[in-house]
Scaffold this motif. Structure first.
Motif, PDB file in Angstrom:
ATOM      1  N   ARG A  74      29.859 121.221   4.659  1.00  0.00           N
ATOM      2  CA  ARG A  74      30.044 119.836   5.076  1.00  0.00           C
ATOM      3  C   ARG A  74      29.573 118.834   4.026  1.00  0.00           C
ATOM      4  NH1 ARG A  74      27.415 119.244  10.369  1.00  0.00           N
ATOM      5  NH2 ARG A  74      29.286 120.247  11.105  1.00  0.00           N
ATOM      6  N   GLU A  75      28.396 119.080   3.420  1.00  0.00           N
ATOM      7  CA  GLU A  75      27.783 118.099   2.535  1.00  0.00           C
ATOM      8  C   GLU A  75      27.852 118.455   1.057  1.00  0.00           C
ATOM      9  OE1 GLU A  75      23.844 117.315   3.983  1.00  0.00           O
ATOM     10  OE2 GLU A  75      24.554 117.240   6.056  1.00  0.00           O
ATOM     11  N   GLY A  76      28.240 119.671   0.732  1.00  0.00           N
ATOM     12  CA  GLY A  76      28.244 120.097  -0.646  1.00  0.00           C
ATOM     13  C   GLY A  76      26.824 120.389  -1.128  1.00  0.00           C
ATOM     14  N   ARG A  77      26.713 120.838  -2.364  1.00  0.00           N
ATOM     15  CA  ARG A  77      25.411 121.134  -2.978  1.00  0.00           C
ATOM     16  C   ARG A  77      25.457 120.663  -4.424  1.00  0.00           C
ATOM     17  NH1 ARG A  77      21.604 122.299   0.941  1.00  0.00           N
ATOM     18  NH2 ARG A  77      22.544 123.684   2.477  1.00  0.00           N
ATOM     19  N   PRO A  78      24.279 120.348  -4.973  1.00  0.00           N
ATOM     20  CA  PRO A  78      24.245 119.880  -6.368  1.00  0.00           C
ATOM     21  C   PRO A  78      24.728 120.981  -7.322  1.00  0.00           C
ATOM     22  CG  PRO A  78      22.010 120.201  -5.522  1.00  0.00           C
ATOM     23  CD  PRO A  78      22.951 120.412  -4.384  1.00  0.00           C
ATOM     24  N   ASN A  79      25.166 120.575  -8.460  1.00  0.00           N
ATOM     25  CA  ASN A  79      25.601 121.482  -9.528  1.00  0.00           C
ATOM     26  C   ASN A  79      26.840 122.277  -9.194  1.00  0.00           C
ATOM     27  OD1 ASN A  79      23.357 120.693 -11.113  1.00  0.00           O
ATOM     28  ND2 ASN A  79      22.071 122.087  -9.946  1.00  0.00           N
ATOM     29  N   GLY A  80      27.784 121.673  -8.489  1.00  0.00           N
ATOM     30  CA  GLY A  80      29.080 122.320  -8.411  1.00  0.00           C
ATOM     31  C   GLY A  80      29.732 122.542  -7.077  1.00  0.00           C
ATOM     32  N   MET A  81      29.012 122.565  -5.974  1.00  0.00           N
ATOM     33  CA  MET A  81      29.674 122.829  -4.690  1.00  0.00           C
ATOM     34  C   MET A  81      30.108 121.503  -4.089  1.00  0.00           C
ATOM     35  SD  MET A  81      30.655 124.841  -2.286  1.00  0.00           S
ATOM     36  CE  MET A  81      31.175 124.570  -0.606  1.00  0.00           C
ATOM     37  N   PRO A  82      31.414 121.203  -4.141  1.00  0.00           N
ATOM     38  CA  PRO A  82      31.883 119.935  -3.571  1.00  0.00           C
ATOM     39  C   PRO A  82      31.887 119.992  -2.055  1.00  0.00           C
ATOM     40  CG  PRO A  82      33.738 121.227  -4.340  1.00  0.00           C
ATOM     41  CD  PRO A  82      32.498 121.989  -4.703  1.00  0.00           C
ATOM     42  N   SER A  83      31.872 118.843  -1.425  1.00  0.00           N
ATOM     43  CA  SER A  83      31.962 118.807   0.039  1.00  0.00           C
ATOM     44  C   SER A  83      33.400 118.617   0.443  1.00  0.00           C
ATOM     45  CB  SER A  83      31.106 117.693   0.611  1.00  0.00           C
ATOM     46  OG  SER A  83      31.495 116.447   0.078  1.00  0.00           O
TER      47      SER A  83
END
Length: 83
Positions: A74-83
């Motif tokens: 839902r929110e993504g993660r820093p350094n590459g995982m888009p939401s």
């Protein structure tokens, strides 16, 4: 990570809120459809990793609980995982 912690995390994934999806054919089918529709395979391949982290190993950077997985999607993660 210790084996005990690892086993505890696996137990958390297979219990509670996630349990209702374990053997639910519709939920699994819908998950596969969405994985394809949102092009998750573009980074995660078919779960074995690639540009993105593997989804079939025992290492879950942001936690293995269903709530952690939902938050990541839902929110993504820093350094590459888009939401």
């Amino acid at each position: 990570m210790s084996d005990l912690l690892h086993l505890r995390e696996i137990d958390e994934v297979l219990s509670g809120r996630g349990r209702q999806y374990e053997e639910n054919a519709f939920a699994q089918s819908e998950g596969k459809r969405l994985f394809s529709a949102y092009n998750c395979a573009g980074c995660h391949s078919q779960g074995g990793g690639g540009m993105g982290v593997p989804l079939m190993d025992q290492k879950w950077i942001y936690g293995a609980k269903i709530e952690n997985i939902v938050q990541t999607i839902r929110e993504g993660r820093p350094n590459g995982m888009p939401s």
